[in-house]
Design an enzyme around this catalytic site. Sequence first.
Site, mmCIF file in Angstrom:
data_model
loop_
_atom_site.group_PDB
_atom_site.id
_atom_site.type_symbol
_atom_site.label_atom_id
_atom_site.label_comp_id
_atom_site.label_asym_id
_atom_site.label_seq_id
_atom_site.Cartn_x
_atom_site.Cartn_y
_atom_site.Cartn_z
ATOM 1 N N TRP A 155 -48.714 5.509 24.342
ATOM 2 C CA TRP A 155 -48.781 5.990 22.966
ATOM 3 C C TRP A 155 -47.804 5.270 22.036
ATOM 4 O O TRP A 155 -47.923 5.376 20.816
ATOM 5 C CB TRP A 155 -48.512 7.489 22.907
ATOM 6 C CG TRP A 155 -47.302 7.941 23.698
ATOM 7 C CD1 TRP A 155 -47.319 8.524 24.930
ATOM 8 C CD2 TRP A 155 -45.927 7.840 23.317
ATOM 9 N NE1 TRP A 155 -46.030 8.783 25.354
ATOM 10 C CE2 TRP A 155 -45.158 8.369 24.379
ATOM 11 C CE3 TRP A 155 -45.250 7.350 22.198
ATOM 12 C CZ2 TRP A 155 -43.758 8.429 24.344
ATOM 13 C CZ3 TRP A 155 -43.865 7.392 22.166
ATOM 14 C CH2 TRP A 155 -43.140 7.934 23.220
ATOM 15 N N ASN A 156 -46.811 4.571 22.580
ATOM 16 C CA ASN A 156 -45.752 4.077 21.696
ATOM 17 C C ASN A 156 -46.162 2.845 20.886
ATOM 18 O O ASN A 156 -45.741 2.673 19.746
ATOM 19 C CB ASN A 156 -44.472 3.808 22.482
ATOM 20 C CG ASN A 156 -44.654 2.778 23.567
ATOM 21 O OD1 ASN A 156 -45.719 2.654 24.161
ATOM 22 N ND2 ASN A 156 -43.606 2.026 23.852
ATOM 23 N N ASP A 181 -53.877 6.433 25.156
ATOM 24 C CA ASP A 181 -53.194 7.702 25.378
ATOM 25 C C ASP A 181 -53.881 8.795 24.555
ATOM 26 O O ASP A 181 -54.383 8.550 23.446
ATOM 27 C CB ASP A 181 -51.730 7.583 24.966
ATOM 28 C CG ASP A 181 -50.923 8.803 25.364
ATOM 29 O OD1 ASP A 181 -50.379 8.833 26.468
ATOM 30 O OD2 ASP A 181 -50.853 9.753 24.554
ATOM 31 N N SER A 182 -53.877 10.006 25.073
ATOM 32 C CA SER A 182 -54.576 11.106 24.411
ATOM 33 C C SER A 182 -53.989 11.447 23.050
ATOM 34 O O SER A 182 -54.660 12.063 22.214
ATOM 35 C CB SER A 182 -54.542 12.352 25.305
ATOM 36 O OG SER A 182 -55.272 12.129 26.492
ATOM 37 N N GLY A 230 -46.521 1.936 31.010
ATOM 38 C CA GLY A 230 -46.063 3.322 31.034
ATOM 39 C C GLY A 230 -44.821 3.469 31.879
ATOM 40 O O GLY A 230 -44.054 2.516 32.086
ATOM 41 N N GLU A 252 -46.342 -3.134 32.932
ATOM 42 C CA GLU A 252 -45.017 -3.116 32.306
ATOM 43 C C GLU A 252 -44.548 -1.680 32.313
ATOM 44 O O GLU A 252 -45.221 -0.793 31.774
ATOM 45 C CB GLU A 252 -45.061 -3.656 30.878
ATOM 46 C CG GLU A 252 -43.663 -3.707 30.257
ATOM 47 C CD GLU A 252 -43.672 -3.872 28.759
ATOM 48 O OE1 GLU A 252 -43.107 -2.998 28.059
ATOM 49 O OE2 GLU A 252 -44.256 -4.853 28.282
#
Length: 515
Positions: A155-156, A181-182, A230, A252
């Site tokens: 998500w980032n 990502d959700s 992640g 990664e």
Amino acid sequence: MPTPEGAVFDRLSALAAIAETRPTKTITETFTGARLGTVPVGTAEDVTAAAARARTAQAGWAERTPAERAAVLERFRALVVEHRDSLMDVIQAETGKARWAAQEEIMGLIFAARYFARVTPDLLRPRRVPGAFPVLNRTEVSHRPKGVVGVIAPWNYPMLLSIGDAIPALLAGNAAVVKPDSQTPFSALAAADLLYKAGLPRDLLAVVTGPGTVVGTAIVDICDYLMFTGSSATGRTLAEQCGRRLIGFSAELGGKNPMIVARGANLNKVAKAAVRACFSNAGQLCISIERLYVERSVAAEFTEKFLAAVRAAKLGAAYDYSTDIGSLISQSQLETVSKHVADATSKGAKVLAGGKARPDLGPLFFEPTVLSEVTDEMECGRNETFGPLVSIYPVDNVEEAIRLANDTEYGLNASVWAATKAEGERIAGQLHAGTVCVDEGYAPAWGSTAAPMGGMGISGVGRRHGADGLLKFTEPQTIVVTRFMNLDAPPLVSQQRWQRFLMTVTRSLRLLPGR
């Protein structure tokens, strides 16, 4: 502060490769908690159907020349440049990062598309290599696509680490099934939309939204190669699953990245750059800095300058460049940072700056925080916080800084500041990290797309970027053509004499170049 229009997200939601009858999940704006839109919640059946369509489309895509595939990605790059403002709006809405950090993500996407489009035709060109026996053997190595590549994204950096990681896989001739990502599905869907507009076959790239335990697991079970970004813990689990299927895996993972500040460094420059290095995307960056090792002779002066720069950084929500640091992404991230600060202070650490949540700015804001006197017994001592939290450690000399920087299971990124470039390079060469930036924090290493990027230790497996970042999505194939005669003994020549002759030829090959 205007929020991107809801109609944009409704249109993007329709691009998800999921049956129309699926339940939906509401996605909210990180700055405010307001509703952005909904996306369908995918199932294992959706992944299976998407992968089947992708596998069919991949056969025709692989028949195109690398130059033809590269032309599609060049058009995509141009579209990203054209639509960069709206793409940054989507990234900010989903992640809460500052505008400049969203632009950093867009720049990374542009760099990746440009680099891989330019180098793919040459990297995939069949190459002659020395054969077993000169003249007798002609040996050629080529690269075949894996098939269907799975990408499980975080998500980032939800656009760059989803579609950005699919780019080299697609250029290598593969299809891709992407699970964003959700919390951040629209960023991946927005970039996928531009790929389709650039001419990428619709079925070749599928974005399947849904929980990792369902969609992610199904992707691992059906893909021919997996790319993951992640946590190290999740990376271990996925590596085991890929290992059981004997498919390739690249990842990664986490980092507890150090910065070394040696005496003689320009402390004004270091202090300003360290704010970016530590607090970009509110510290939610695998390659951001969480440990600062400063030679004792300059530690007090550096700390004063750094704290002044941290306190001057503007924390807030804005779809423009008026803020320096944005929001955390979720309540769980806010809780993690809060717990790390509370744990450290309860065990003797001192808060030099920040240390508090800022609900007055939005539901998920936390001040950029600097701690001193942090020990290994504290949660943030050796564990990745992944938030706006950094610790300062005065050290007696550079050798101690190097030793402490390397005293970790992680090995993703590091930063070095010294009196001279030569000294900085000398220190960098002794650090256990996949990338090291001299006189910067992380961005130049990330932006050097011609160089491999990844982690040592528990920070990763394989590399993204560089030739490795594309060739990992291929299967090397060696074809050897034997000419004139094979290796059977000629008529009237005994096996003993023939084998002696072959050994003589083998010994003489050492004199040839490239052998």
